[in-house]
Design a protein around this motif. Structure first.
Motif, mmCIF file in Angstrom:
data_model
loop_
_atom_site.group_PDB
_atom_site.id
_atom_site.type_symbol
_atom_site.label_atom_id
_atom_site.label_comp_id
_atom_site.label_asym_id
_atom_site.label_seq_id
_atom_site.Cartn_x
_atom_site.Cartn_y
_atom_site.Cartn_z
ATOM 1 N N THR A 230 0.350 -9.354 0.006
ATOM 2 C CA THR A 230 -0.674 -9.147 1.037
ATOM 3 C C THR A 230 -1.633 -8.036 0.619
ATOM 4 N N ARG A 231 -1.065 -6.965 0.083
ATOM 5 C CA ARG A 231 -1.874 -5.806 -0.287
ATOM 6 C C ARG A 231 -2.788 -6.115 -1.483
ATOM 7 N N LEU A 232 -2.243 -6.807 -2.468
ATOM 8 C CA LEU A 232 -2.978 -6.966 -3.732
ATOM 9 C C LEU A 232 -4.060 -8.045 -3.669
ATOM 10 N N ARG B 231 -6.475 -8.787 -1.716
ATOM 11 C CA ARG B 231 -7.843 -8.515 -1.269
ATOM 12 C C ARG B 231 -8.757 -8.208 -2.471
ATOM 13 N N ASP B 232 -8.355 -7.218 -3.271
ATOM 14 C CA ASP B 232 -9.145 -6.878 -4.463
ATOM 15 C C ASP B 232 -9.212 -8.056 -5.432
ATOM 16 N N ALA C 178 4.849 -7.929 1.127
ATOM 17 C CA ALA C 178 3.901 -6.841 1.381
ATOM 18 C C ALA C 178 3.016 -6.613 0.150
ATOM 19 N N SER C 179 3.597 -6.684 -1.051
ATOM 20 C CA SER C 179 2.785 -6.501 -2.273
ATOM 21 C C SER C 179 1.686 -7.552 -2.341
ATOM 22 N N GLN D 195 6.035 -5.047 -7.824
ATOM 23 C CA GLN D 195 5.729 -3.741 -7.235
ATOM 24 C C GLN D 195 6.852 -3.238 -6.335
#
Ligand code: 9MR
Length: 363
Positions: free
Chosen positions: A248-250, A252-253, A245-246, A239
């Motif tokens: 960490t962001r991804l 959760r879902d 950061a990617s 990404q």
């Protein structure tokens, strides 16, 4: 399980499967058939076959068990190419997965099946065709294959709705078609792990796909359909350069999805791991590092689920990856999606997979 001492071998000289085995995991790869001497990722290419045999505990045929390969006509089977792979794997003492018994999309079924005349009792004829196919394959291979992708990619990524095919139209719907495939497989191969395999992933744009797969898996449970595991293909897509950061962001879902699947009692497999190196500069050192870091982040999250037992990559080296033909990089640089490069040398991604196995909890 207590890990055995490394017996004088440094971690980097161990095969990926040896590192995986210490944690109750297995590592494998896709492999193809091919003519001797052809530059392919095949069992007949010693450079590739030796690499796969040296690193893997199991293999899967990239194309040779699909209807398009096995079923030239409605009345015939062509087993030779798959048999070549199976015989090679057995000589190498590698386990073999079956991929797949029903790729439930018109695009991936043989042309003759898409235009098939099901006659005056279409339901009966579709049932006969599908069960004959599954029974014939499973009876032929018996105990030699311990796990099958019974159904592959039945969910439309855009809206999560099930595809229709000539078979499902004749059988009165997609659900009865997929159910019939699993019921038939269970009876014909009671020993085998039965898997639904799909590419809903953790990247943005996959929410409807993941939701559709969850609905399908819930429906299977409600209807008592015999299915053991979800195959998570894991065709990953970077990404951009800020990989931490990617991840960490991804995650959760992704954890929410894996929680839901495992709470329904399904086992998990990573079946087709590779990485599309999007949003990264062409510079090879930079790109390889980012791909490795992204792979590591993904595996750390996913392997934190003890329900994962097998990790297979979709080919082991960049030279033969399907991705170059499917989606080349916009800047024209050659894709680097795999653990080994075009010269069969290990890349940072290989070290990332090894490190993810080495730090995974035992199962
Ligand atoms: O890598 C496979 C490629 O060689 C084939 O042309 C293609 C169609 O049969 O299938 C590719 O493998 C796919 C797999 O069977 C299912 N998940 C997606 C894979 C990549 O497209």
């Amino acid at each position: 399980m207590v890990a055995a001492p490394l017996a004088g071998k440094s971690a980097s000289s161990l095969s990926l499967n040896a590192i995986a085995t210490r944690k109750g995991l297995r590592f494998g790869s896709a492999i193809a058939s091919g003519a001797p001497g052809a530059d392919r990722g095949s069992v007949a290419n010693p450079a590739y076959a030796n690499l796969v045999a040296s690193q893997c505990g199991l293999v899967v045929a990239e194309n040779e068990m699909k209807w398009q390969a096995l079923r030239p006509t409605p009345t015939t089977f062509a087993f030779e190419r798959f048999d070549t792979i199976l015989r090679w794997a057995e000589r190498q003492h590698l386990a073999v997965r079956g991929h797949n018994l029903l790729w439930h999309q018109p695009k991936w079924l043989p042309a003759w099946l898409n235009t098939y005349d099901f006659g005056t009792t279409p339901h009966r004829e579709a049932e006969r065709l599908l069960t004959t196919h599954i029974n014939t394959v499973l009876r032929r291979y018996g105990q030699r294959i311990g796990s099958y992708d019974v159904v592959n990619e039945a969910v439309r990524p855009a809206d999560g709705v099930l595809y229709d095919t000539s078979l499902s139209r004749a059988l009165g719907g997609a659900e009865p078609t997929l159910d019939l495939a699993f019921h038939t497989a269970r009876v014909a191969a009671p020993h085998a792990q039965l898997v639904y395999n799909d590419y809903m992933s953790w990247e943005p744009g996959n929410a409807a796909h993941r939701a559709g797969v969850l609905r399908l898996l819930e429906g299977f449970r409600r209807r008592n359909v015999p299915i053991d595991a979800l195959g998570i293909q894991s065709h990953l897509v970077t990404q951009g350069p800020d990989v931490a950061a990617s991840v960490t962001r991804l995650q959760r879902d992704w954890r929410q999805f894996l929680d839901a699947v495992t709470q329904m009692g399904y086992a998990l497999l990573i079946t087709e791991l590779d990485v599309r190196d999007n949003g990264l500069p062409a510079d090879i050192a930079v790109r390889d590092r980012a791909v490795a870091e992204y792979t590591r982040g993904y595996l750390d999250v996913t392997l934190s689920y003890p329900a994962v037992r097998d990790v297979l990559s979709w080919g082991l080296c960049d030279r033969y990856s399907w991705i170059e033909g499917f989606e080349p990089r916009k800047d024209g640089a050659r894709r680097r999606p795999s653990l080994y490069d075009t010269q069969f040398r290990p890349k940072p991604m290989r070290e990332a997979v090894a490190a993810a196995f080495a730090t995974a909890t035992s199962r």
